[in-house]
Design an enzyme around this catalytic site. Sequence first.
Site, PDB file in Angstrom:
ATOM      1  N   ASP A 228       0.838  -1.206   0.000  1.00 30.70           N
ATOM      2  CA  ASP A 228       0.000   0.000   0.000  1.00 30.70           C
ATOM      3  C   ASP A 228       0.868   1.250   0.000  1.00 30.70           C
ATOM      4  OD1 ASP A 228       0.871  -0.695   2.618  1.00 30.70           O
ATOM      5  OD2 ASP A 228      -0.545   0.742   3.462  1.00 30.70           O
ATOM      6  N   GLU A 229       0.221   2.376  -0.293  1.00 32.43           N
ATOM      7  CA  GLU A 229       0.813   3.710  -0.160  1.00 32.43           C
ATOM      8  C   GLU A 229       2.201   3.815  -0.793  1.00 32.43           C
ATOM      9  OE1 GLU A 229      -1.513   5.438   3.723  1.00 32.43           O
ATOM     10  OE2 GLU A 229       0.406   4.451   4.088  1.00 32.43           O
ATOM     11  N   ILE A 230       2.254   3.584  -2.101  1.00 31.68           N
ATOM     12  CA  ILE A 230       3.503   3.767  -2.857  1.00 31.68           C
ATOM     13  C   ILE A 230       3.552   5.236  -3.266  1.00 31.68           C
ATOM     14  CG2 ILE A 230       4.935   2.866  -4.717  1.00 31.68           C
ATOM     15  CD1 ILE A 230       3.944   0.794  -2.639  1.00 31.68           C
TER      16      ILE A 230
END
Length: 637
Positions: free
Chosen positions: A291-293
């Site tokens: 997640d959250e790249i």
Amino acid sequence: DQPAMVLRLCGHRFRLGFGRRNMCTDLFYLLICASLFFLVSIGFTNTLSDAKAIDRMPALVLPPLPIQGNEHPFEERRRLPVEKVDGSVDAKPFPVLPQLVEPVQRVLKAPKPPSDEERRLPPAQSSRGKTIDGQPYPKLASNGQFVPMRRIVHLDLKGAPYKAEIFPEVFMLLARMGATGVVIEWEDMFPYEGMLKTAVNGNAYTMKQVDDILSSAARHRLSILPLVQTFGHLEWILKLEQFAHLRDDPALPQVICVGKPEAWELIKDMLNQVGRAHAKHGLPFYHIGADEIFNMGTCNETASLISSMAHSKDRVTLWHIGRTAQHVKDTFNTTVLAWHDMFAHAMPADLEKFKLPSLLEPVLWSYAEDLDVYLQPSTWEALRPFPRVWGSSAWKGADGPHRFHSNPLHYIRNHESWVTQFARVWRDFDYVQGLIMSGWSRYDHLAILAETLPIGVPALAMSMETMMEARPMNGRYPATKDVLQCSPTVENGGYVYGCSFPGRKIYELVNEYVAQRKALEKYRTEDFEVNGWLSSHAEKYAVSSAMYINKILPFLEYHSMPMERLYEDLRREMSKMFFDDAVAEFLETYLDDDMEWLRRKTKAGKAILARKAFPRRPYVKPRSARVEGQEVDGVGG
């Protein structure tokens, strides 16, 4: 009866008025009475006919009414009985009461047309014969709402990890709450070997302790899921100089350069070491994070990949998540989970190209109180290519990075909103596999500590009960009371004494400190004397009125005594559950500023009282003429 009543009224009217007015007036009254008699007779006849017809009908079984957004969040509504998977009905149908006749007629004669969104949805898949862990799927509560059959509690060890001997108590508590499994995010607390060994936390568990922890979870009949981040949130490795060359952006240690062969080898090594440890105790699912790249494509290798895939960062993201999932499936023959946010906006053709629907099950996470605002229907729509999906709520660590005390209502509302979401979408997928209840310790590896486990326990218990009952609990949580042996408050900063769970004294002390801090903050900002005669200026030059200082010092002592007690009590209680560095970090982050202010002001006040004389003015030099360390009339300048 009603027609006879009309005749009596009309006859009475004519007896009173007939012969006293002209013929036209009498005829006019006669016409009105005849009309009234006709209308009442027709209505009465139709009512009797419809009532007899309904009385002969079999009991009507309707699906449960969905919770509407404009209904009171804690209103408990009666439901008509729900047809189960096997065709039976889970409750005796309600009798057809007179006040229900008209609504039933409206339902039968004029069904509500589907919305535009509902028209786009495919018909619900048949649930007959479906099971999860040997139990019939879906599970519906007594009100007909969807209950997630897998309720997995996330334990985040990147902040304030518990001592190894605490885990059995935690697992026993979770099992009593109704959890069916745990997600363990080890991060740097896992005893990695090889090239990863230098990144391991100095307090990391031994491999024997890991085995004992996993064995304990299994003894409490909790399935165990490891979570290993494989794309972003790799600060624990990339912050180190040894691994800095693997960053996607040299200045940012969050995202790994997925185009580097060495980075891929490191990711596989992490997955393999953790997977082998878990496989001995059962590995039904493996969570690969992803997640959250926040940044990607700065390093040359990943930039080249993006260029080779039609300049699409999304496709490189899908490619890396896909190869990671494939590696885990091939190595451990398990089901792969991944956070949804980095592929929920991908084109269906791209999802199929990189085989994500067959490689993994997405975990759709959202921690807001009102998911109707933050979780749009388009997000669920984007996950339609996946036959099996999960949801993810939060029970701590999702109410601001610096939230360290209780605020259960935020998390309860998040779960109430998840009840509504599941009720809307569970028919749109082959399976809604379950709910992962996330309990973050930090927003990321480099952030400050959020709520520790004891602070979140009451919110977790009440949220679990909300999900198992599939409805708002109206402030009454009997199952929570049974498990915790107390009735915790849902208020921000609120707490109760006498609960029974691991770390309950920490829960009490932290929230007591919050109340003391609010009183101290009010004193610091609003008090007449302390701001007028013990300001930073008076403190610096030791110049003030002894009369006022004598008034101030007792108030400083009044605030200091309970704060000093709380500080020492917290240090002692937290040391029973957490490692020393976590205890020190918590105290430094949340208590030290207040304690330092009280100690400093007390010391300054006593220094002023000790003086017999004060310098004449001006004793403060202008800034342009001041020299650091120079004394003015015997006072440090």
